[in-house]
Design a protein around this motif. Structure first.
Motif, short mmCIF file in Angstrom:
data_model
loop_
_atom_site.label_atom_id
_atom_site.label_comp_id
_atom_site.label_asym_id
_atom_site.label_seq_id
_atom_site.Cartn_x
_atom_site.Cartn_y
_atom_site.Cartn_z
N LEU A 15 0.82 -1.21 0.00
CA LEU A 15 0.00 0.00 0.00
C LEU A 15 0.86 1.27 0.00
O LEU A 15 0.41 2.31 -0.48
N VAL A 18 1.35 1.90 -3.55
CA VAL A 18 0.18 2.55 -4.16
C VAL A 18 0.34 4.06 -4.13
O VAL A 18 0.05 4.76 -5.11
N LEU A 56 -7.33 -0.56 -5.34
CA LEU A 56 -6.12 -0.37 -4.56
C LEU A 56 -6.14 0.94 -3.79
O LEU A 56 -5.71 1.01 -2.63
N ARG A 60 -5.95 1.40 0.26
CA ARG A 60 -5.02 2.30 0.95
C ARG A 60 -5.78 3.27 1.85
O ARG A 60 -5.37 3.52 2.99
N HIS A 63 -6.76 1.55 4.90
CA HIS A 63 -5.57 1.25 5.72
C HIS A 63 -5.09 2.49 6.48
O HIS A 63 -4.76 2.41 7.67
N ASP A 69 -6.28 10.27 0.91
CA ASP A 69 -6.35 8.97 0.24
C ASP A 69 -7.79 8.64 -0.15
O ASP A 69 -8.04 8.09 -1.24
N ALA A 292 -2.81 -7.46 -2.48
CA ALA A 292 -3.17 -6.54 -1.39
C ALA A 292 -4.47 -6.97 -0.72
O ALA A 292 -4.58 -6.96 0.51
#
Length: 307
Positions: A15, A18, A56, A60, A63, A69, A292
């Protein structure tokens, strides 16, 4: 169930990659990256892989919990909207994986529009949504990559169409020809989704038959000494997590992390198109996504059926 000690640092590394990719590609979509330089080949509209880049970005955002993000993920998903009206069965790949992890109403509305547009394209006589003309070539083709994503996308609006689309492809042994690494993986993933979203217990045997015995398969069974395809392995691992076969999924993910994950978070040794010699040992955006997501399931960041 305990989390393997390598899963959390591996997920963080992927990540982090990413964020680096996002800075490099800007408002374009990454497709595959050179294994030496790490430089991405990009597309303007995302091609059939755009949903994996959006996915993705959503992983992220989940996360990090960072608003920047989340905004990047929201904007990327919104840019997939033009694919709703495209004549392609890869709308399952684009518009399911690009919206499933999103937590904003715009993405939910986009997913609903996509589901109804795909249902409109369903050919009841053929029992499937045709491959389509969006990428050129014959329209009335059945391909294995026309099925993943389409089952969960269609299921809320027409379970019978979703089931028919999958079963027709399974019966036709959908192209490209047998031996293509991702063919088996895509069909296994779609079958796992059908077992969850549809009442089709008879497909358990089909899932067992589609499961590859190798941790990382070659890109083409007919060329066992040729390039591997880590993206097929990552897809398979996610399918196995959905099927409750965690031990086998963990073995695949550990192999990918131990052998094929670079220090900067790129899943290498993916094969885009062996026949054409395109990106045969590269980082592939969908390989990164499925790795991921598999790691996210192992660490509790996501549930196996969040996508």
């Amino acid at each position: 169930m305990s989390t393997p000690r390598w899963a959390e640092p591996a997920l963080a590394t992927v990540l982090d990659r990413v964020a680096v990719t996002r800075a490099e590609v800007g408002d374009r979509f990454p497709l595959f990256a050179d294994p030496d330089s790490g430089r991405w080949t990009t597309t303007r509209r995302g091609s059939w892989t755009g949903g994996f880049w959006a996915g993705l970005l959503w992983l992220r955002a989940r996360h990090t919990g960072d608003e920047d993000d989340r905004n990047a993920a929201t904007e990327c998903t919104a840019r997939l909207a033009d694919w709703v009206a495209a004549d392609t069965a890869t709308r399952g790949l684009i518009l399911w994986y690009g919206t499933a992890l999103a937590d904003d109403p715009g993405a939910a509305a986009l997913r609903d529009r996509a589901a109804h547009a795909c249902l409109d394209a369903f050919d009841a006589e053929l029992g499937l949504i045709p491959w389509g003309s969006a990428f050129g070539g014959p329209r009335l083709v059945a391909r294995a990559d026309a099925v993943p994503g389409m089952v969960p996308l269609l299921a809320p609006v027409d379970r019978k169409a979703a089931e028919a689309h999958l079963r027709t492809h399974l019966e036709l042994c959908a192209g490209p020809p047998p031996g293509w690494s991702r063919g088996r993986a895509w069909l296994l993933l779609a079958t796992a989704d059908a077992l969850h979203h549809l009442d089709v217990p008879d497909l358990h045997d089909t899932a067992a038959e589609l499961t590859d015995c190798r941790l990382v398969p070659p890109a083409d069974d007919g060329r066992p000494e040729g390039p591997l395809d880590t993206s097929a392995a990552a897809i398979t691992a996610v399918a196995l997590l959905k099927l409750g076969r965690r031990e086998r999924a963990v073995a695949i993910l550990e192999e990918l992390v131990r052998v094929h994950l670079s220090g900067n978070g790129a899943l290498l040794d993916g094969c885009y198109d062996l026949g054409e010699g395109i990106a045969t040992r590269h980082e592939l955006v969908w390989g990164d996504f499925f790795l991921a997501f598999g790691l996210a399931v192992l660490t509790g960041l996501a549930g196996s059926y969040d996508v």
